[in-house]
Scaffold this active site. Structure first.
Site, PDB file in Angstrom:
ATOM      1  N   HIS A   1      90.278 -31.882  40.563  1.00 12.30           N
ATOM      2  CA  HIS A   1      90.458 -31.723  39.259  1.00 12.30           C
ATOM      3  C   HIS A   1      91.718 -32.411  38.606  1.00 12.30           C
ATOM      4  O   HIS A   1      91.775 -32.870  37.713  1.00 12.30           O
ATOM      5  CB  HIS A   1      90.247 -30.460  38.633  1.00 12.30           C
ATOM      6  CG  HIS A   1      89.049 -29.607  38.767  1.00 12.30           C
ATOM      7  ND1 HIS A   1      88.484 -29.046  39.835  1.00 12.30           N
ATOM      8  CD2 HIS A   1      87.627 -29.914  38.154  1.00 12.30           C
ATOM      9  CE1 HIS A   1      87.217 -28.761  39.719  1.00 12.30           C
ATOM     10  NE2 HIS A   1      86.774 -28.987  38.897  1.00 12.30           N
TER      11      HIS A   1
ATOM     12  N   ASP B   1      80.065 -35.261  42.189  1.00 12.10           N
ATOM     13  CA  ASP B   1      80.914 -34.273  41.511  1.00 12.10           C
ATOM     14  C   ASP B   1      80.961 -34.902  40.287  1.00 12.10           C
ATOM     15  O   ASP B   1      80.868 -36.167  40.002  1.00 12.10           O
ATOM     16  CB  ASP B   1      81.997 -33.718  42.040  1.00 12.10           C
ATOM     17  CG  ASP B   1      82.499 -32.233  41.806  1.00 12.10           C
ATOM     18  OD1 ASP B   1      82.054 -31.872  40.599  1.00 12.10           O
ATOM     19  OD2 ASP B   1      83.457 -31.817  42.564  1.00 12.10           O
TER      20      ASP B   1
END
Length: 402
Positions: free
Chosen positions: A252, A327
């Site tokens: 992230h 993802d």
């Protein structure tokens, strides 16, 4: 995955209308039949002395029919590409979500955060009715710090806590119950369980989202969760291939480097070796998500989610034939620091992803424009595109590949 059944997808009136242009009469017939009877020719005795008595014709043999190919063929090239996108919608804005689905014809939507308006009052059915093809409606409901319906249906433990305090059978029941709650609210996919093998501190990027730092324990509990989830009527996705549990950081926030491939094969990849592929317990029952992970000896400095080598590893070595998705391509800096949304999406689809996930609400048109251009210039091949769309449709329970 071929010939398997899947949890039934939600089907609204709009998805069933013949005017939608999806289900032609031939497709409806194929879906209704499912199989075709093939009769072998009868054996006839030769005339004359000593001729053998006539033999009865063998019984008809039921052979599976590919009901996905005609469905794929009924879609325009742009709509085929749209089936390969799963985009974020704001669960606090049902009208906005409906507008996205109507305007883009995407194959799936993702509900992040903790807003719940879309999950109440029949609003999810209205969203399905806005789609020309039944949607995959996804959340990531892992338990612990990654939950979406805890405010509505109660809290469940993290993966690590479940493995420490519950038997696999108890975890199966927890997953079955949670899947039933998700399904009742219109959710059809859960991007879980995490099969990452990790002993990282609880609050780290994987941490207590992992069942265990022992590959066998992680495998056993991930299987228990996946089987319970399926029994509850929700399609599950194993993540984060080829293994985030021992990575160097948080994708992230930036690039993540894993241990070398040879080391991953002994640890992080062990659950995939045990669970997916022909004859394995979850064969044909789950999808797999690729992480944004740089893997020495496999992808070099490229994230696995956009590198063909990672998809080949999953398809060829582990012989996985189900849906493969990325993802989140839009809000994770391991990707967004390198590529814009359109380029990231095109790279993922051309590398081998069946589905590109973008969790944030974003304009879909430019993504499809870029993907169409890639299809036109050969960067995405028509054959690979059609095969991916067939896997997506099958995973939603709409058809079966032969």
């Amino acid at each position: 995955m071929r010939g398997r059944t899947h949890p039934p997808a939600l089907r609204g009136p709009a998805a069933r209308r013949r005017g939608a242009g999806l289900l032609t009469a031939a497709v409806v017939g194929a879906l209704a039949a499912g199989t075709v009877a093939v009769s072998a020719p009868a054996t006839t005795a030769r005339p004359g002395a000593g001729a053998a008595p006539p033999q009865a014709a063998p019984a008809s043999v039921e052979r599976p029919v590919d009901t996905c190919a005609p469905m794929v063929g009924a879609l325009s090239p742009r709509d085929r590409l749209a089936q390969r996108l799963m985009v974020g919608v704001d669960a606090s804005d049902p009208a906005g979500a409906r507008s996205i689905v109507q305007g883009s014809r995407v194959g799936g939507v993702f509900l992040g955060g903790n807003a719940t308006a879309l999950l109440q009052g029949g609003r999810m059915q209205a969203l399905q009715d806005a789609s020309r093809t039944p949607l995959a409606v996804a959340v990531d409901e892992e338990g612990g710090r990654v939950q979406r319906i805890d405010a509505l249906d109660g809290d469940i433990p993290s993966a690590r806590q479940m493995a420490a305090t519950k038997t696999p059978e108890q975890v199966t029941e927890i997953a079955r119950t949670r899947a039933g709650q998700l399904k009742a609210r219109g959710v059809t996919w859960n991007l879980a369980p995490s099969v990452d093998v990790s002993g990282q501190p609880r609050a780290s990027v994987i941490g207590d989202r992992s069942f265990s730092d022992d590959p066998e324990t992680a495998t056993r509990y991930a299987r228990a969760w996946a089987e319970g989830q399926r029994a509850g009527g929700v399609y599950g996705v194993l993540k984060h291939f080829p293994g985030h549990g021992n990575g160097s950081g948080d994708s992230h926030r930036g690039s993540v480097r894993t241990p070398p491939l040879a080391e991953l094969e002994r640890t992080d990849l062990a659950p995939y070796a045990a669970l997916v592929g022909p004859g394995k317990p979850l064969d044909g029952r789950v999808g797999v998500m690729l992480g944004h992970l740089e893997v020495p000896g496999l992808t070099g400095e490229n994230p696995a989610s956009v590198d063909p080598a990672a998809y080949r590893l999953l398809r060829e070595r582990y012989r996985f034939d189900g849906v493969v998705m990325t993802d989140d391509l839009g809000a994770m800096k391991a990707i967004s620091d390198r590529y814009g949304l359109a380029e990231a999406t095109t790279r993922a689809l051309s590398a081998g992803a069946d589905i590109a996930l973008l969790s944030n609400v974003t304009a879909v048109g430019p993504l499809l424009d870029a993907a169409e251009q890639a299809l036109a210039n050969g960067r995405i091949t028509p054959a690979a595109n059609d095969a991916a769309v067939a896997r997506v449709l099958e995973s939603k329970g709409l058809c079966s590949r032969s």
